[in-house]
Write a protein that holds these residues in place. Structure first.
Motif, PDB file in Angstrom:
ATOM      1  N   ALA A   7      -3.124  -0.872   5.721  1.00  0.00           N
ATOM      2  CA  ALA A   7      -3.639   0.549   5.195  1.00  0.00           C
ATOM      3  C   ALA A   7      -3.919   1.239   6.467  1.00  0.00           C
ATOM      4  CB  ALA A   7      -5.390   0.112   4.847  1.00  0.00           C
ATOM      5  N   GLU A   8      -3.973   0.835   7.634  1.00  0.00           N
ATOM      6  CA  GLU A   8      -3.678   1.733   8.781  1.00  0.00           C
ATOM      7  C   GLU A   8      -2.252   2.145   8.946  1.00  0.00           C
ATOM      8  OE1 GLU A   8      -7.572   0.962  11.193  1.00  0.00           O
ATOM      9  OE2 GLU A   8      -6.042  -0.031  11.895  1.00  0.00           O
ATOM     10  N   ALA A   9      -1.462   1.098   8.733  1.00  0.00           N
ATOM     11  CA  ALA A   9       0.078   1.346   9.296  1.00  0.00           C
ATOM     12  C   ALA A   9       0.581   2.391   8.241  1.00  0.00           C
ATOM     13  CB  ALA A   9       0.777   0.098   8.915  1.00  0.00           C
ATOM     14  N   VAL A  10       0.204   2.326   6.878  1.00  0.00           N
ATOM     15  CA  VAL A  10       0.672   3.408   5.901  1.00  0.00           C
ATOM     16  C   VAL A  10       0.221   4.780   6.109  1.00  0.00           C
ATOM     17  CG1 VAL A  10      -0.974   3.280   4.033  1.00  0.00           C
ATOM     18  CG2 VAL A  10       1.546   3.634   3.485  1.00  0.00           C
ATOM     19  N   SER A  11      -0.919   4.811   6.881  1.00  0.00           N
ATOM     20  CA  SER A  11      -1.641   6.226   7.258  1.00  0.00           C
ATOM     21  C   SER A  11      -0.833   6.844   8.360  1.00  0.00           C
ATOM     22  CB  SER A  11      -3.015   6.012   7.650  1.00  0.00           C
ATOM     23  OG  SER A  11      -3.820   5.234   6.954  1.00  0.00           O
ATOM     24  N   VAL A  20       0.757  -1.350  -0.099  1.00  0.00           N
ATOM     25  CA  VAL A  20      -0.028   0.055  -0.015  1.00  0.00           C
ATOM     26  C   VAL A  20       1.029   1.188   0.008  1.00  0.00           C
ATOM     27  CG1 VAL A  20      -2.084  -0.937   1.155  1.00  0.00           C
ATOM     28  CG2 VAL A  20      -0.067  -0.240   2.589  1.00  0.00           C
ATOM     29  N   THR A  21       0.369   2.340  -0.648  1.00  0.00           N
ATOM     30  CA  THR A  21       0.864   3.562  -0.393  1.00  0.00           C
ATOM     31  C   THR A  21      -0.207   4.474  -0.083  1.00  0.00           C
ATOM     32  OG1 THR A  21       2.155   5.300  -1.791  1.00  0.00           O
ATOM     33  CG2 THR A  21       0.773   3.715  -3.166  1.00  0.00           C
ATOM     34  N   SER A  22       0.046   5.656  -0.648  1.00  0.00           N
ATOM     35  CA  SER A  22      -1.180   6.702  -0.461  1.00  0.00           C
ATOM     36  C   SER A  22      -1.140   7.929  -1.289  1.00  0.00           C
ATOM     37  CB  SER A  22      -1.208   7.305   1.182  1.00  0.00           C
ATOM     38  OG  SER A  22      -0.086   8.077   1.431  1.00  0.00           O
ATOM     39  N   ALA A  23      -2.493   8.556  -1.190  1.00  0.00           N
ATOM     40  CA  ALA A  23      -2.492   9.954  -2.119  1.00  0.00           C
ATOM     41  C   ALA A  23      -2.471  10.844  -1.233  1.00  0.00           C
ATOM     42  CB  ALA A  23      -3.540   9.880  -3.032  1.00  0.00           C
ATOM     43  N   ALA A  24      -1.441  11.598  -1.117  1.00  0.00           N
ATOM     44  CA  ALA A  24      -1.424  12.863  -0.134  1.00  0.00           C
ATOM     45  C   ALA A  24      -1.305  14.223  -0.962  1.00  0.00           C
ATOM     46  CB  ALA A  24      -0.060  12.906   0.811  1.00  0.00           C
ATOM     47  N   PHE A  25      -1.732  15.443  -0.488  1.00  0.00           N
ATOM     48  CA  PHE A  25      -1.250  16.618  -0.962  1.00  0.00           C
ATOM     49  C   PHE A  25       0.069  16.873  -1.245  1.00  0.00           C
ATOM     50  CE2 PHE A  25      -0.969  21.177  -1.298  1.00  0.00           C
ATOM     51  CZ  PHE A  25      -2.041  21.369  -2.267  1.00  0.00           C
ATOM     52  N   LEU A  32       4.184   5.648  17.260  1.00  0.00           N
ATOM     53  CA  LEU A  32       3.149   5.355  16.613  1.00  0.00           C
ATOM     54  C   LEU A  32       2.340   4.125  16.249  1.00  0.00           C
ATOM     55  CD1 LEU A  32       3.579   8.754  14.317  1.00  0.00           C
ATOM     56  CD2 LEU A  32       2.019   8.558  16.225  1.00  0.00           C
ATOM     57  N   PHE A  33       3.494   3.351  15.695  1.00  0.00           N
ATOM     58  CA  PHE A  33       2.876   1.878  15.585  1.00  0.00           C
ATOM     59  C   PHE A  33       2.288   1.252  16.892  1.00  0.00           C
ATOM     60  CE2 PHE A  33       5.864   1.289  11.675  1.00  0.00           C
ATOM     61  CZ  PHE A  33       4.808   1.544  10.788  1.00  0.00           C
ATOM     62  N   ASP A  34       3.317   1.631  18.147  1.00  0.00           N
ATOM     63  CA  ASP A  34       2.587   0.993  19.334  1.00  0.00           C
ATOM     64  C   ASP A  34       1.158   1.517  19.634  1.00  0.00           C
ATOM     65  OD1 ASP A  34       3.167  -0.385  21.611  1.00  0.00           O
ATOM     66  OD2 ASP A  34       3.583   1.616  22.674  1.00  0.00           O
ATOM     67  N   LEU A  35       1.000   2.988  19.465  1.00  0.00           N
ATOM     68  CA  LEU A  35      -0.208   3.587  19.798  1.00  0.00           C
ATOM     69  C   LEU A  35      -1.358   2.964  18.913  1.00  0.00           C
ATOM     70  CD1 LEU A  35       0.907   7.210  20.005  1.00  0.00           C
ATOM     71  CD2 LEU A  35       0.160   5.764  22.138  1.00  0.00           C
TER      72      LEU A  35
END
Length: 335
Positions: A114-118, A34-39, A288-291
């Protein structure tokens, strides 16, 4: 997926390479999940992101979570099949890519890709602005612009962990989401956010997080109480040709720092901070992964689209209508 030339969403094109890339010594070949679309990807596509010097054609893609597919010579830290993440800046809109092993952060087992890449771009940005730049303290007041977006929702969630008093500007359709996350929404279209902040707080806020730029920076600075800090981290209006001028905005931010009113400004760039202290990025992402594993945070994912629909994702980002994050699935969402 490559940018054929700098321009609108239509310049994104899918191509096929005849062979897989081979990792060099010290590198790892990753099969991207997964990757993402960001500004930030929009800025890169338009040729307006100063940290990217490449000329088209090249593949965009600022962040990714993937699976280790092949190890280059002398790499012992990772094993085949292990999930990893990186802030790639470019290149992640690809099925496979080779990256230096030292840049990769292990993704704990059991996390949804998907959550991890976010977390990789949006939440690290939010975490570092809160803790390493603004250095907020429990109970302080924040104003977050674009509070319904990917970084905005991350700022609200992380801010609530510190018991901060949070206000967020957003279009009216995102107000319920912002309330649900624990912040007070402000309609930037129908309300003067500076007047609204003073009516709600009496004397302003301790920190403002502003990705908009132009005149918005000036108004954000006015919303600060004495001793407050404006953290600028983007130029949304200038990139979309609405208003503002990026070099002029930088000059203004520096000049405001010498005004004798106790307020200050700082421009945040995730790439610049990573170059300054490479260890911070991975340290913060691991926290953050831990949270996420503890379910203390939950990324707001608006939708998941296949990589082939990257152009559509970019159109949605430019319109500013998407709550939270758009995730692009590349090689599936499971290892």
């Amino acid at each position: 997926m490559v940018i054929t030339e700098f321009g609108g969403p239509e310049v994104l094109r899918m191509i096929e390479e005849p062979e897989l890339p081979e990792p060099k010594p010290g590198q790892v070949r990753v099969r991207v999940l997964v990757t993402s679309a960001a500004f930030t990807d929009v800025m890169i596509r338009k040729g307006k992101y100063p940290e990217v010097k490449e000329k088209p054609p090249f593949s965009p893609g600022y962040d990714m979570v993937g699976v280790v597919d092949k190890l280059g010579e002398s790499v012992t830290r990772f094993k085949i099949g292990q999930q990893v993440a990186d802030l790639t800046v470019i290149g992640a809109y690809s099925e496979y890519l080779c990256l230096p092993a030292g840049r990769l952060t292990p993704v704990p087992e059991g996390l949804d890709p998907a959550e991890a890449v976010s977390l990789v771009l949006s939440y690290v940005t939010a975490y570092q602005m809160l803790h390493r730049v603004a250095k907020v303290k429990p109970g302080q007041r924040l104003l977050i612009h674009g509070a319904g977006g990917a970084v905005g929702t991350a700022l609200v969630q992380l801010g609530k962990l510190l018991d901060l008093e949070i206000y967020g500007t957003a279009s009216r359709p995102k107000h319920e989401l912002i309330k649900k996350l624990g912040a007070t929404p402000i309609d930037y279209k129908d309300e003067d956010f500076v007047e609204r902040i003073y009516s709600l707080t009496g004397d302003g806020v301790d920190a403002v997080f502003d990705p908009i730029g132009g005149d918005n920076f000036k108004r954000s600075f006015k919303a600060l109480r004495p001793g407050g800090k404006l953290v600028a981290y983007g130029f949304y209006n200038a990139v979309l040709g609405k208003s503002g001028n990026i070099p002029l905005d930088f000059i203004r931010l520096k000049l405001w720092n010498i005004l004798p009113n106790g307020r200050s400004t700082r421009f945040y760039s995730i790439g610049t901070l990573r170059r300054k202290d490479p260890n911070w990025f991975s340290e913060d992402l691991i926290k953050l992964f831990d949270l996420l594993a503890q379910r203390k945070i939950k990324p707001v994912i608006a939708m998941q689209l296949p990589l082939a629909e990257a152009s559509r994702a970019h159109e949605l980002i430019e319109r500013g209508e998407v709550p939270g994050k758009i995730v692009l699935t590349v090689g599936g969402t499971t290892a």
